[in-house]
Design a protein around this motif. Structure first.
Motif, mmCIF file in Angstrom:
data_model
loop_
_atom_site.group_PDB
_atom_site.id
_atom_site.type_symbol
_atom_site.label_atom_id
_atom_site.label_comp_id
_atom_site.label_asym_id
_atom_site.label_seq_id
_atom_site.Cartn_x
_atom_site.Cartn_y
_atom_site.Cartn_z
ATOM 1 N N UNK A 52 0.797 -1.218 0.000
ATOM 2 C CA UNK A 52 0.000 0.000 0.000
ATOM 3 C C UNK A 52 0.832 1.272 0.000
ATOM 4 N N UNK A 53 2.122 1.151 0.321
ATOM 5 C CA UNK A 53 2.981 2.343 0.357
ATOM 6 C C UNK A 53 3.046 3.002 -1.013
ATOM 7 N N UNK A 54 3.251 2.213 -2.047
ATOM 8 C CA UNK A 54 3.344 2.752 -3.405
ATOM 9 C C UNK A 54 2.060 3.429 -3.853
ATOM 10 N N UNK A 55 0.931 2.850 -3.482
ATOM 11 C CA UNK A 55 -0.348 3.463 -3.842
ATOM 12 C C UNK A 55 -0.526 4.809 -3.158
ATOM 13 N N UNK A 56 -0.171 4.874 -1.884
ATOM 14 C CA UNK A 56 -0.278 6.141 -1.150
ATOM 15 C C UNK A 56 0.707 7.160 -1.712
ATOM 16 N N UNK A 57 1.883 6.701 -2.076
ATOM 17 C CA UNK A 57 2.894 7.589 -2.638
ATOM 18 C C UNK A 57 2.421 8.176 -3.968
ATOM 19 N N UNK A 58 1.794 7.361 -4.799
ATOM 20 C CA UNK A 58 1.312 7.841 -6.099
ATOM 21 C C UNK A 58 0.263 8.938 -5.958
ATOM 22 N N UNK A 59 -0.387 9.012 -4.823
ATOM 23 C CA UNK A 59 -1.403 10.031 -4.597
ATOM 24 C C UNK A 59 -0.804 11.347 -4.126
ATOM 25 N N UNK A 60 0.531 11.389 -3.985
ATOM 26 C CA UNK A 60 1.189 12.590 -3.497
ATOM 27 C C UNK A 60 2.340 12.968 -4.434
ATOM 28 N N UNK A 61 2.071 13.750 -5.473
ATOM 29 C CA UNK A 61 3.101 14.095 -6.453
ATOM 30 C C UNK A 61 4.317 14.822 -5.854
ATOM 31 N N UNK A 62 4.104 15.611 -4.826
ATOM 32 C CA UNK A 62 5.243 16.320 -4.209
ATOM 33 C C UNK A 62 6.191 15.343 -3.539
ATOM 34 N N UNK A 63 5.656 14.312 -2.911
ATOM 35 C CA UNK A 63 6.506 13.294 -2.296
ATOM 36 C C UNK A 63 7.288 12.537 -3.368
ATOM 37 N N UNK A 64 6.631 12.211 -4.466
ATOM 38 C CA UNK A 64 7.311 11.529 -5.571
ATOM 39 C C UNK A 64 8.435 12.408 -6.122
ATOM 40 N N UNK A 65 8.166 13.697 -6.270
ATOM 41 C CA UNK A 65 9.187 14.616 -6.784
ATOM 42 C C UNK A 65 10.398 14.638 -5.859
ATOM 43 N N UNK A 66 10.151 14.656 -4.566
ATOM 44 C CA UNK A 66 11.277 14.667 -3.635
ATOM 45 C C UNK A 66 12.073 13.364 -3.726
ATOM 46 N N UNK A 67 11.385 12.239 -3.833
ATOM 47 C CA UNK A 67 12.090 10.966 -3.961
ATOM 48 C C UNK A 67 12.984 10.939 -5.193
ATOM 49 N N UNK A 68 12.514 11.540 -6.276
ATOM 50 C CA UNK A 68 13.311 11.533 -7.510
ATOM 51 C C UNK A 68 14.551 12.402 -7.404
ATOM 52 N N UNK A 69 14.584 13.298 -6.425
ATOM 53 C CA UNK A 69 15.739 14.186 -6.235
ATOM 54 C C UNK A 69 16.738 13.655 -5.214
ATOM 55 N N UNK A 70 16.426 12.551 -4.567
ATOM 56 C CA UNK A 70 17.285 12.038 -3.499
ATOM 57 C C UNK A 70 18.616 11.518 -4.028
ATOM 58 N N UNK A 71 19.653 11.766 -3.261
ATOM 59 C CA UNK A 71 20.970 11.197 -3.552
ATOM 60 C C UNK A 71 20.998 9.763 -3.017
ATOM 61 N N UNK A 72 22.043 9.033 -3.340
ATOM 62 C CA UNK A 72 22.141 7.652 -2.858
ATOM 63 C C UNK A 72 22.152 7.575 -1.333
ATOM 64 N N UNK A 73 22.924 8.423 -0.630
ATOM 65 C CA UNK A 73 22.863 8.371 0.846
ATOM 66 C C UNK A 73 21.468 8.688 1.391
ATOM 67 N N UNK A 74 20.767 9.608 0.755
ATOM 68 C CA UNK A 74 19.408 9.922 1.187
ATOM 69 C C UNK A 74 18.479 8.725 0.968
ATOM 70 N N UNK A 75 18.678 8.018 -0.161
ATOM 71 C CA UNK A 75 17.868 6.825 -0.439
ATOM 72 C C UNK A 75 18.108 5.764 0.620
ATOM 73 N N UNK A 76 19.369 5.599 1.012
ATOM 74 C CA UNK A 76 19.701 4.596 2.029
ATOM 75 C C UNK A 76 19.031 4.947 3.362
ATOM 76 N N UNK A 77 19.076 6.216 3.739
ATOM 77 C CA UNK A 77 18.418 6.652 4.971
ATOM 78 C C UNK A 77 16.910 6.435 4.872
ATOM 79 N N UNK A 78 16.340 6.739 3.724
ATOM 80 C CA UNK A 78 14.920 6.523 3.506
ATOM 81 C C UNK A 78 14.581 5.034 3.643
#
Length: 68
Positions: free
Chosen positions: A15-41
């Protein structure tokens, strides 16, 4: 991460992906993350144990200002 080491992305709660798809700003931030940020996420995701927690995480992502 070493050059010949494979990165295994974290497993996300159902369900995480479905909830994420409903929030374009969150998706935009994820696409800007660096590798260390992805690991922390990924560490944050693996610690989540309820639907309310992952919805809160998505809301927090949406509040982070975009990088330019």
């Amino acid at each position: 991460m070493k050059q010949n080491e494979f990165y295994l992305p974290p497993e996300y709660p159902f369900g995480f992906g479905f909830a994420l798809m409903q929030n374009p700003r969150a998706i935009a931030h994820l696409s800007e993350m660096s590798e260390p940020e992805w690991r922390e996420f990924g560490r944050k995701i693996s610690a989540i144990s309820s639907e309310e927690e992952w919805r809160n995480l998505i809301s927090e992502l949406a509040l982070i200002p975009p990088k330019f």
